[in-house]
Design an enzyme around this catalytic site. Structure first.
Site, PDB file in Angstrom:
ATOM      1  N   HIS A  41      25.385   7.108 -29.243  1.00 48.59           N
ATOM      2  CA  HIS A  41      24.099   7.795 -29.069  1.00 48.59           C
ATOM      3  C   HIS A  41      24.105   9.113 -29.831  1.00 48.59           C
ATOM      4  CE1 HIS A  41      25.780  10.644 -26.106  1.00 48.59           C
ATOM      5  NE2 HIS A  41      26.341   9.618 -25.477  1.00 48.59           N
ATOM      6  N   GLU A  45      25.033  16.894 -25.865  1.00 48.74           N
ATOM      7  CA  GLU A  45      25.677  15.920 -24.989  1.00 48.74           C
ATOM      8  C   GLU A  45      26.492  14.851 -25.708  1.00 48.74           C
ATOM      9  OE1 GLU A  45      22.862  13.065 -23.215  1.00 48.74           O
ATOM     10  OE2 GLU A  45      21.240  14.350 -23.912  1.00 48.74           O
ATOM     11  N   ASP A  91       0.815  -1.221   0.000  1.00 51.14           N
ATOM     12  CA  ASP A  91       0.000   0.000   0.000  1.00 51.14           C
ATOM     13  C   ASP A  91       0.851   1.275   0.000  1.00 51.14           C
ATOM     14  OD1 ASP A  91       0.981  -0.335   2.508  1.00 51.14           O
ATOM     15  OD2 ASP A  91      -0.926  -0.067   3.559  1.00 51.14           O
ATOM     16  N   HIS A 129      23.213   3.619 -19.513  1.00 51.36           N
ATOM     17  CA  HIS A 129      22.105   3.856 -18.573  1.00 51.36           C
ATOM     18  C   HIS A 129      22.408   3.279 -17.184  1.00 51.36           C
ATOM     19  CE1 HIS A 129      19.171   4.338 -22.188  1.00 51.36           C
ATOM     20  NE2 HIS A 129      19.905   5.409 -21.987  1.00 51.36           N
ATOM     21  N   HIS A 139      13.173  14.019 -21.894  1.00 54.26           N
ATOM     22  CA  HIS A 139      13.169  13.847 -23.353  1.00 54.26           C
ATOM     23  C   HIS A 139      11.845  14.455 -23.801  1.00 54.26           C
ATOM     24  CE1 HIS A 139      16.044  10.185 -22.845  1.00 54.26           C
ATOM     25  NE2 HIS A 139      16.624  11.331 -22.611  1.00 54.26           N
ATOM     26  N   ASP A 141      25.430  11.999 -14.511  1.00 53.38           N
ATOM     27  CA  ASP A 141      24.346  12.567 -15.325  1.00 53.38           C
ATOM     28  C   ASP A 141      23.178  12.761 -14.370  1.00 53.38           C
ATOM     29  OD1 ASP A 141      22.281  13.140 -17.076  1.00 53.38           O
ATOM     30  OD2 ASP A 141      22.817  11.591 -18.529  1.00 53.38           O
ATOM     31  N   TYR A 196      32.957   6.490 -25.073  1.00 51.07           N
ATOM     32  CA  TYR A 196      32.900   5.379 -24.111  1.00 51.07           C
ATOM     33  C   TYR A 196      33.795   4.273 -24.641  1.00 51.07           C
ATOM     34  CZ  TYR A 196      28.812   8.273 -23.528  1.00 51.07           C
ATOM     35  OH  TYR A 196      27.999   9.360 -23.403  1.00 51.07           O
ATOM     36  N   ARG A 227      31.074  11.902 -20.854  1.00 56.38           N
ATOM     37  CA  ARG A 227      29.994  12.648 -21.528  1.00 56.38           C
ATOM     38  C   ARG A 227      29.974  14.040 -20.921  1.00 56.38           C
ATOM     39  NH1 ARG A 227      26.337   9.258 -21.158  1.00 56.38           N
ATOM     40  NH2 ARG A 227      25.127   9.850 -19.324  1.00 56.38           N
ATOM     41  N   GLU A 253      27.349  17.282 -20.935  1.00 53.88           N
ATOM     42  CA  GLU A 253      25.973  17.613 -21.363  1.00 53.88           C
ATOM     43  C   GLU A 253      25.519  18.934 -20.774  1.00 53.88           C
ATOM     44  OE1 GLU A 253      22.953  14.846 -19.957  1.00 53.88           O
ATOM     45  OE2 GLU A 253      21.557  15.560 -21.491  1.00 53.88           O
ATOM     46  N   ASP A 311      19.078  18.751 -17.203  1.00 54.30           N
ATOM     47  CA  ASP A 311      19.715  17.479 -17.587  1.00 54.30           C
ATOM     48  C   ASP A 311      21.179  17.775 -17.876  1.00 54.30           C
ATOM     49  OD1 ASP A 311      20.389  15.024 -18.606  1.00 54.30           O
ATOM     50  OD2 ASP A 311      19.140  15.171 -20.401  1.00 54.30           O
ATOM     51  N   HIS A 340      18.506  16.066 -27.287  1.00 54.54           N
ATOM     52  CA  HIS A 340      17.054  15.872 -27.367  1.00 54.54           C
ATOM     53  C   HIS A 340      16.387  17.152 -26.884  1.00 54.54           C
ATOM     54  CE1 HIS A 340      17.424  15.279 -22.984  1.00 54.54           C
ATOM     55  NE2 HIS A 340      18.431  14.488 -23.262  1.00 54.54           N
TER      56      HIS A 340
HETATM   57  N1  GLY Z   1      19.687  11.987 -18.625  1.00 56.38           N
HETATM   58  C1  GLY Z   1      19.044  11.520 -19.776  1.00 56.38           C
HETATM   59  C2  GLY Z   1      19.707  11.946 -21.005  1.00 56.38           C
HETATM   60  O1  GLY Z   1      20.781  12.513 -20.951  1.00 56.38           O
HETATM   61  O2  GLY Z   1      19.172  11.811 -22.066  1.00 56.38           O
HETATM   62 MN    MN Z   2      20.120  14.269 -22.004  1.00 56.07          MN
HETATM   63 MN    MN Z   3      21.543  13.434 -19.184  1.00 52.00          MN
END
Ligand code: GLY
Ligand code: MN
Ligand code: MN
Length: 434
Positions: free
Chosen positions: A346, A381, A36, A239, A357, A256, A385, A402, A404, A267, A350
């Site tokens: 990647h 970003e 619950d 991820h 996103h 991140d 890697y 990365r 970003e 982000d 976005h």
């Molecule tokens: N933190 C999600 C992305 O960078 O897309």
């Molecule tokens: Mn992002």
């Molecule tokens: Mn991110």
């Protein structure tokens, strides 16, 4: 901060875009985490965008055409429940405070919706987003269709209301940009705090806790997504969010993490050495990713399209991969074969807004990349890697980087919203030296 006119204007804009017909936009359901206990509640972004209303069990109806109106269905006032769960507006106060034309009890939906749907030419609704709502809306529609012999008509098919709202959400107002700048500032501060806090031997989750501390103490309601706090090789898992590894002296730490302020996400990714000093190999890869990001950010202008920053970042990265002997052959050959994807798999960003996103198409109606326009917000970003592999010099193994930032397209030079998060090697090392 709440700005009634902002939300009323959005509803009028949507009503105008509909032309005629009726829109049904429910908010998200509450979700059970276990037994619950619930997950922290988060409203639906479309519903919130049009209402500013944060309570669960609510639904917005917009009627377009001559007799246009906005109607909120929400929970009744209930002193008994409020003693246990907290304040709820109830329809009367909600109508007044949030500027609807009418408001009714959520319990009256099944009685009133078939009446509201009767003789409407079109239905705007997000079919497929929530099966429980689909079943309910279908049953209302069937009740209207059953009245055909009495001359009552039902909407002819369903138009996805999200298509109309996505287009609106893509262009941020000054009210939204104000919130996005605040959200970006909070998250930038949290990244700077983490750089000052980190020491070898700490656990990744200890650093995650620093972020949550900075977010909540600054008034953000939640992290915008599950933070990635990835030491050493963990940074090569895109991820990664176990956040339970030990931070080792000599490793890099990729974080991140962004927060949500009144619905708006930041982000940010920063990567820095656990011991405060980049090694030669880490420095080489970091400077490459930073150069790729700088090249991409320059492309964020109204003269360019959505893919321009990605193309610019890729161009710099691929040349760097060749120079560092990670890829072989000419730049064109590596771009053509896609060999660079071993290290950069990647895209470079976005849309960003109420959802991390965020809503909005990336291509135009002709199928071309969409032009960038003032008021759009996006992330930039790039990353690199490097997993251990036979074709990779060993001194690069397990380096994951990365960088970003959150960026606003303007009529001139773009605005980097996350400028307060340290980024150059000199700034990071200076901050970490204390
Ligand atoms: N933190 C999600 C992305 O960078 O897309
Ligand atoms: Mn992002
Ligand atoms: Mn991110």
């Amino acid at each position: 901060m709440f700005n009634l006119n902002e939300f009323k204007t959005r509803r009028h804009q949507l009503i105008k875009a509909m032309g005629d017909g009726i829109a049904i936009i429910p908010t998200s359901p509450e979700l059970i985490r276990n037994r619950d206990s619930h997950y922290p509640y988060r409203f639906d972004s479309y519903f919130y965008y049009l209402t500013g209303f944060k309570e669960p069990e609510a639904l917005l109806v917009l009627v377009a055409g001559e007799d246009s109106k906005s109607i909120l269905f929400c929970r009744d006032k209930d002193i008994e429940r409020e003693i246990w769960d907290g304040f709820r507006y109830g329809p009367d106060a909600a109508k007044h405070e949030f500027g609807f034309d009418q408001a009714y009890s959520f319990n009256a939906l099944d009685e009133l919706m078939p009446k509201l749907l009767a003789n409407q030419p079109k239905l705007f609704y997000s079919l497929g987003a929530d099966v429980a709502w689909d079943v309910r809306v279908t049953s209302w529609l069937n009740q209207v269709k059953a009245q055909a012999r009495s001359g009552v008509s039902a909407p002819d098919g369903v138009i996805d209301v999200r298509k109309l709202v996505d287009e609106m959400r893509l262009y941020k107002s000054s009210y939204e940009l104000d919130l996005m700048r605040q959200s970006a500032n909070i998250a930038s501060r949290a990244h700077a705090r983490a750089m000052q806090y980190v020491r070898g031997g700490q656990m990744e989750y200890e650093v995650e806790a620093e972020f949550l501390h900075e977010f909540y103490r600054s008034g953000a309601q939640a992290p915008a997504y599950t933070s990635i706090v990835a030491g050493g090789a963990n940074a090569c898992t895109l991820h990664y969010n176990a956040n339970n590894g030990v931070l080792k002296d000599g490793d890099l730490l990729l974080i991140d993490a962004g927060c949500e302020l009144d619905g708006y996400a930041s982000d940010i990714t920063r990567t820095f050495p656990v011991n405060g000093k980049f090694s030669a190999a880490q420095r080489d890869v970091y400077d490459l990713v930073l150069a790729a990001q700088a090249a991409a950010i320059v492309q964020v202008t109204v003269r360019n399209h959505w893919n321009s920053p990605h193309e610019a970042a890729l161009d710099v990265l691929v040349q760097g991969f060749i120079d560092m002997k990670l890829c072989q052959g000419s730049k064109d050959a590596v771009l053509e074969s896609g060999a660079y994807r071993q290290f950069y798999m990647h895209r470079t960003g976005h849309w960003l807004g109420l959802d991390v996103h965020d809503a909005g198409e990336y291509k135009d109606k002709a199928g071309d990349w969409r032009k960038l326009e003032a008021g759009m917000t996006l992330t930039v970003e790039p990353g690199c890697y490097i997993r251990p592999a036979d074709n990779v010099p060993e001194h690069f193994w397990n380096i994951g980087i990365r960088i970003e930032d959150d960026v606003l397209v303007t009529d001139g030079v773009c605005e980097v919203l996350t400028v307060d998060a340290p980024k150059s090697i000199a700034d990071i090392e200076a901050l970490m030296r204390g």
